[in-house]
Design an enzyme around this catalytic site. Structure first.
Site, PDB file in Angstrom:
ATOM      1  N   LYS A 293     121.213  32.474  57.901  1.00  0.00           N
ATOM      2  CA  LYS A 293     120.332  32.865  56.786  1.00  0.00           C
ATOM      3  C   LYS A 293     121.054  33.841  55.856  1.00  0.00           C
ATOM      4  CE  LYS A 293     117.739  30.417  56.897  1.00  0.00           C
ATOM      5  NZ  LYS A 293     117.416  29.472  57.941  1.00  0.00           N
TER       6      LYS A 293
ATOM      7  N   HIS B  74     135.305  39.040  74.660  1.00  0.00           N
ATOM      8  CA  HIS B  74     136.378  38.039  74.735  1.00  0.00           C
ATOM      9  C   HIS B  74     137.069  37.845  73.384  1.00  0.00           C
ATOM     10  CE1 HIS B  74     135.261  37.155  78.818  1.00  0.00           C
ATOM     11  NE2 HIS B  74     134.007  37.018  78.436  1.00  0.00           N
TER      12      HIS B  74
ATOM     13  N   CYS C  42     119.871  15.746  45.145  1.00  0.00           N
ATOM     14  CA  CYS C  42     119.409  15.126  43.919  1.00  0.00           C
ATOM     15  C   CYS C  42     117.928  14.764  44.043  1.00  0.00           C
ATOM     16  CB  CYS C  42     120.185  13.873  43.536  1.00  0.00           C
ATOM     17  SG  CYS C  42     121.925  14.157  43.272  1.00  0.00           S
TER      18      CYS C  42
END
Ligand code: F6R
Length: 616
Positions: free
Chosen positions: A489, A508, A2
């Protein structure tokens, strides 16, 4: 989150307030609204969606002329992004218009109490209760607006910045602050309040920091600050060091493009003046003594998002230079897991805005446990530096695009400077060793400049890959946080699945994600650094390629060993190992920006996000 602005002066309030909202729209763009005071009444317009919607409304239905007004751009918390939930909110008697940033945590109880007094809320917001309470108090304290605001604030729990105007109070704006940001701009015959100096920097560079739990009463030639109990206090004056042009697009289509391009300058500014006449490194504010710094036996970095990734990069350098163990913690998790911090812990809070609530709360928690606190921050005078024992500003200039770019590079620089500072004070490095690293840092702006030259090729690649369902990023050592940052991003801008992995972790589990054609961006360490790391990532690249991945390899100039494994090769200048994140991140920023553009997204204002996250 805001953006808030208030104005009182001689100019048309509408123009000043809309201009301020335009400059703060990055803080939230779910709705926007404005109120001006005209004689004995308020004139208000508000609209869901971006500021452009409000501007169209104002075009069709102009506000009356006024020299006092407030405006708000919203990132929704309580209540959806609708016209009704847009701010300003108005008291039941129509006398008070109020805007708010933050969350009023006890709003449900206050709403029920208001209902018992016959006042029903018309919106789904927490904010509206404050408008009604302010009007009630105003009636009880003979129109003393500042006192009414103080009484209101004493009833509220949570985080809030409030700004209010009242019909027939044609010359006064009142504002209050707890936890959420608010600064005052001091003009000639006019004054401003705003969440961010960007809102008024084109009118004045003289500003006042407002402290925690303070109320300000502002007319065109007077600013009076008190605490919530009426005790007069002094604001801390400061001068804004950048001009309005720094917060404009300056010929670029997007703020993000401009901010990516500004990185060489930003890195240079972050480094400027860091060596004192005695050859010692200089921080901006240092309230810790050398003996306190020598006592430190552990560092905890607290940060969020991109700033967290900067902390992860810094860990490699600080541990290497100082031999102090460094934990890097997501600020939102830190204080809820009973962390081990004490008077010998240095907490480093990294934050572009200086207002991120998760980071602020983690910092406060660490201080309560007796830890020392150091802030790395871009916004001068914001809350996180103000509550820290030492401060290093990044001087990246205003970052307007929601996705962080130049802040990341300068946070790495600043964290490196902290590492060198500690190494200097504690005698871990010789002066000439520190000077050698400083030389490498000082060479970084040029290297970042060179890597920008690759942007066109990266943009073309992004356009080619725009239909990809997912992109993976892999890296090792300092390339690992860069991989995380590249994925973040892409997620936030292109709204696509993207993940960063430590390249050695692939086998893994995540290697199961590889399918023919899946783009995998591989950040390759320099063969001149730890050769073993370089060799191992080459193996990892071959592993994904053998399973059909399309490999996009970021490697330094002259590293020919990667060529045969790369479907697409992005070259970066050869720099020392710890400087590599400064160059390898840049193509990833360009890639995400171009990918989002190719998909037709709003790059500067991605959906659901806001620049400064002032709620937990
Ligand atoms: C990502 C991004 C966010 C911020 C995070 C912390 O591009 O901008 O992840 O890095 O919200 O913000 P600050 O640095 O203001 O504390």
């Amino acid at each position: 989150m805001c953006g808030i602005v208030g104005y009182v002066g001689e100019k048309q309030a509408l123009e000043v307030v809309v201009d301020g909202l335009r400059r703060m729209e990055y803080r939230g763009y779910d709705s926007a609204g404005i109120a001006v005071v005209v004689g004995d009444h308020l004139d208000i317009r508000k609209k869901a969606g971006k500021l452009a919607n409000l501007e169209s409304l104002l075009g069709a239905d102009p506000l009356e002329a006024a020299t006092l007004g407030i405006g708000h751009t919203r990132w929704a918390t309580h209540g959806g992004p609708t016209d009704i939930n847009a701010h300003p909110h108005v008291s039941a008697d129509g006398s008070v218009a109020l805007i708010h940033n933050g969350i009023i945590e006890n709003f449900a109880r206050l709403r029920d109490e208001l209902a018992q007094r016959g006042i029903e809320l018309t919106s789904q917001t927490d904010t509206e209760v404050a408008a009604h309470l302010l009007a009630e108090h105003l009636g009880q304290c003979e129109g003393d607006l500042a006192e009414a605001m103080r009484r209101t604030c004493r009833q509220l729990d949570g985080a809030f910045t409030l700004v209010a105007v009242v019909a027939d109070h044609q010359d006064v704006v009142v504002a209050a602050r707890r936890n959420s940001p608010l600064v005052i701009g001091l003009g000639e015959g006019e004054n401003f309040v705003a969440s961010d100096v960007a809102a008024f920097v084109s009118y004045t560079r003289q500003a006042l920091e407002l402290g925690q739990d303070q109320v300000v009463e502002m007319t065109r030639d007077r600013v009076v600050i008190t605490d919530f109990f009426g005790e007069v206090v002094e604001g801390k004056p400061f001068t804004i060091t950048w001009d309005a042009a720094a917060a404009e697009k300056g010929g670029y289509d997007l703020f993000m493009q401009k901010e990516i391009a500004e990185q060489p300058r930003a890195v240079a500014d972050a480094l400027r003046g860091r060596f004192g006449v005695d050859g010692q490194l200089v921080l901006d504010e240092m309230r810790l003594t050398d003996s306190q710094l020598r006592e430190i036996d552990k560092i905890v970095v607290v940060a969020c998002g991109t700033a967290f990734h900067a902390g992860l990069v810094a860990k490699y350098a600080i541990e290497h230079w100082t031999r102090i163990p460094v934990d890097v913690e997501l600020a939102s998790e830190f204080r809820y897991r009973d962390p081990i911090v004490d008077a010998r812990t240095l907490t480093i809070a990294i934050s572009q805005s200086g207002e991120t609530m998760d980071t602020l709360m983690a910092l406060r928690y660490a201080r309560e446990q007796g830890a020392q606190a150091l802030a790395i921050c871009n916004t001068v005078g914001s809350t996180i530096p103000r509550e820290s024992d030492a401060v290093l500003y990044t001087y990246a200039g205003p970052e307007i695009a929601v996705a962080s770019t130049k802040a990341f590079l300068t946070q790495i620089i600043a964290a490196y400077l902290v590492g060198l500072y500690l190494a200097q004070v504690r005698g871990n490095m010789y002066g000439d060793e520190i000077a050698a690293v400083m030389k490498e840092l000082n060479d970084a702006p040029q290297a970042v400049d060179l890597v920008l030259d690759t942007s066109e090729g990266v943009e073309q690649l992004a356009a080619e890959l725009a239909e990809a369902r997912s992109v993976l990023f892999i890296g090792r050592h300092v390339g690992y946080p860069v991989a995380l940052e590249g994925a973040l991003k892409l997620k936030e801008l292109a709204y696509m699945h993207a993940e960063g992995f430590a390249a050695g972790e692939l086998k893994h589990g995540p290697i199961a994600l590889i399918e023919p054609g899946l783009p995998v961006i591989c950040i390759v360490p320099s063969p001149r650094g730890r050769a073993v790391l370089h060799d191992k990532i080459l193996s990892n690249i071959q592993e994904v390629r053998a399973r059909g991945a399309r490999t996009i390899v970021i490697a330094e100039e002259g590293d020919e060993s990667v060529t045969e494994f790369a479907d697409h090769l992005i070259r970066v200048p050869a720099v020392p190992t710890l400087m590599q994140p400064l160059v390898t991140t840049v193509p990833l920023q360009v890639f995400a920006c171009a990918m989002a553009t190719a998909k037709g997204h709003d790059v500067d204002q991605p959906r659901n996000l806001a620049k400064s996250v002032t709620v937990e």
